[in-house]
Design a protein around this motif. Sequence first.
Motif, PDB file in Angstrom:
ATOM      1  N   GLY A 167       0.786  -1.226   0.000  1.00  0.00           N
ATOM      2  CA  GLY A 167       0.000   0.000   0.000  1.00  0.00           C
ATOM      3  C   GLY A 167       0.818   1.276   0.000  1.00  0.00           C
ATOM      4  N   ASP A 168       2.125   1.177   0.293  1.00  0.00           N
ATOM      5  CA  ASP A 168       2.982   2.368   0.283  1.00  0.00           C
ATOM      6  C   ASP A 168       3.090   2.920  -1.135  1.00  0.00           C
ATOM      7  N   ILE A 169       3.244   4.223  -1.238  1.00  0.00           N
ATOM      8  CA  ILE A 169       3.608   4.862  -2.498  1.00  0.00           C
ATOM      9  C   ILE A 169       4.941   5.543  -2.246  1.00  0.00           C
ATOM     10  N   GLU A 170       5.954   5.090  -2.978  1.00  0.00           N
ATOM     11  CA  GLU A 170       7.319   5.578  -2.759  1.00  0.00           C
ATOM     12  C   GLU A 170       7.980   5.924  -4.084  1.00  0.00           C
ATOM     13  N   SER A 171       8.982   6.773  -4.000  1.00  0.00           N
ATOM     14  CA  SER A 171       9.813   7.097  -5.146  1.00  0.00           C
ATOM     15  C   SER A 171      11.114   6.315  -4.998  1.00  0.00           C
ATOM     16  N   ILE A 172      11.384   5.419  -5.950  1.00  0.00           N
ATOM     17  CA  ILE A 172      12.584   4.580  -5.886  1.00  0.00           C
ATOM     18  C   ILE A 172      13.323   4.667  -7.229  1.00  0.00           C
ATOM     19  N   PRO A 173      14.596   4.270  -7.258  1.00  0.00           N
ATOM     20  CA  PRO A 173      15.350   4.339  -8.518  1.00  0.00           C
ATOM     21  C   PRO A 173      14.659   3.589  -9.654  1.00  0.00           C
ATOM     22  N   LYS A 174      14.729   4.170 -10.862  1.00  0.00           N
ATOM     23  CA  LYS A 174      14.069   3.590 -12.042  1.00  0.00           C
ATOM     24  C   LYS A 174      14.371   2.113 -12.233  1.00  0.00           C
ATOM     25  N   TYR A 175      15.643   1.752 -12.123  1.00  0.00           N
ATOM     26  CA  TYR A 175      16.046   0.360 -12.347  1.00  0.00           C
ATOM     27  C   TYR A 175      15.301  -0.574 -11.396  1.00  0.00           C
ATOM     28  N   ASN A 176      15.297  -0.220 -10.101  1.00  0.00           N
ATOM     29  CA  ASN A 176      14.621  -1.050  -9.108  1.00  0.00           C
ATOM     30  C   ASN A 176      13.110  -1.065  -9.340  1.00  0.00           C
ATOM     31  N   ALA A 177      12.553   0.081  -9.713  1.00  0.00           N
ATOM     32  CA  ALA A 177      11.113   0.164  -9.967  1.00  0.00           C
ATOM     33  C   ALA A 177      10.710  -0.771 -11.103  1.00  0.00           C
ATOM     34  N   ARG A 178      11.519  -0.779 -12.157  1.00  0.00           N
ATOM     35  CA  ARG A 178      11.183  -1.632 -13.308  1.00  0.00           C
ATOM     36  C   ARG A 178      11.337  -3.114 -12.970  1.00  0.00           C
ATOM     37  N   MET A 179      12.380  -3.450 -12.225  1.00  0.00           N
ATOM     38  CA  MET A 179      12.582  -4.853 -11.828  1.00  0.00           C
ATOM     39  C   MET A 179      11.422  -5.339 -10.964  1.00  0.00           C
ATOM     40  N   LEU A 180      11.031  -4.523  -9.975  1.00  0.00           N
ATOM     41  CA  LEU A 180       9.942  -4.904  -9.079  1.00  0.00           C
ATOM     42  C   LEU A 180       8.605  -4.943  -9.814  1.00  0.00           C
ATOM     43  N   SER A 181       8.438  -4.039 -10.778  1.00  0.00           N
ATOM     44  CA  SER A 181       7.214  -4.029 -11.574  1.00  0.00           C
ATOM     45  C   SER A 181       7.125  -5.289 -12.435  1.00  0.00           C
ATOM     46  N   ASP A 182       8.228  -5.653 -13.073  1.00  0.00           N
ATOM     47  CA  ASP A 182       8.258  -6.865 -13.897  1.00  0.00           C
ATOM     48  C   ASP A 182       7.956  -8.114 -13.072  1.00  0.00           C
ATOM     49  N   ALA A 183       8.342  -8.086 -11.794  1.00  0.00           N
ATOM     50  CA  ALA A 183       8.108  -9.228 -10.898  1.00  0.00           C
ATOM     51  C   ALA A 183       6.702  -9.183 -10.275  1.00  0.00           C
ATOM     52  N   GLY A 184       5.944  -8.120 -10.578  1.00  0.00           N
ATOM     53  CA  GLY A 184       4.583  -8.026 -10.048  1.00  0.00           C
ATOM     54  C   GLY A 184       4.509  -7.583  -8.593  1.00  0.00           C
ATOM     55  N   LYS A 185       5.584  -6.999  -8.084  1.00  0.00           N
ATOM     56  CA  LYS A 185       5.629  -6.590  -6.677  1.00  0.00           C
ATOM     57  C   LYS A 185       5.144  -5.165  -6.451  1.00  0.00           C
ATOM     58  N   VAL A 186       5.266  -4.333  -7.496  1.00  0.00           N
ATOM     59  CA  VAL A 186       4.829  -2.941  -7.412  1.00  0.00           C
ATOM     60  C   VAL A 186       4.113  -2.566  -8.700  1.00  0.00           C
ATOM     61  N   LYS A 187       3.345  -1.490  -8.624  1.00  0.00           N
ATOM     62  CA  LYS A 187       2.703  -0.915  -9.803  1.00  0.00           C
ATOM     63  C   LYS A 187       3.295   0.461 -10.013  1.00  0.00           C
ATOM     64  N   LEU A 188       3.710   0.744 -11.248  1.00  0.00           N
ATOM     65  CA  LEU A 188       4.272   2.062 -11.535  1.00  0.00           C
ATOM     66  C   LEU A 188       3.160   3.104 -11.507  1.00  0.00           C
ATOM     67  N   VAL A 189       3.437   4.209 -10.836  1.00  0.00           N
ATOM     68  CA  VAL A 189       2.476   5.306 -10.742  1.00  0.00           C
ATOM     69  C   VAL A 189       3.084   6.467 -11.509  1.00  0.00           C
ATOM     70  N   THR A 190       2.618   6.668 -12.734  1.00  0.00           N
ATOM     71  CA  THR A 190       3.230   7.707 -13.563  1.00  0.00           C
ATOM     72  C   THR A 190       2.671   9.082 -13.230  1.00  0.00           C
ATOM     73  N   GLU A 191       1.367   9.169 -13.153  1.00  0.00           N
ATOM     74  CA  GLU A 191       0.757  10.443 -12.789  1.00  0.00           C
ATOM     75  C   GLU A 191      -0.368  10.176 -11.823  1.00  0.00           C
TER      76      GLU A 191
END
Length: 75
Positions: free
Chosen positions: A39-63
């Motif tokens: 449920g957290d919304i955090e700003s993390i490095p792009k590389y980590n965000a994409r890796m976690l997104s690909d693994a289904g652990k996070v959802k990218l929040v663009t806007e």
Amino acid sequence: NNPTEIKESDDPEYLNVKVLEDLPTFTGMDAKNYTLKNGDIESIPKYNARMLSDAGKVKLVTEVKVWLTKEKIIT
């Protein structure tokens, strides 16, 4: 850490993500440690965000847009 608070990332090297499940602490590409909870919304490095997104652990929040509606009151 307030999960209802939305942080805007001004740094192009970071992406905002919404965490979909509790994750173990990890070291980001910026050498900072991150402990992300469901449920957290955090700003993390792009590389980590994409890796976690690909693994289904996070959802990218663009806007994040908040739409407000005004009701007209007719008297």
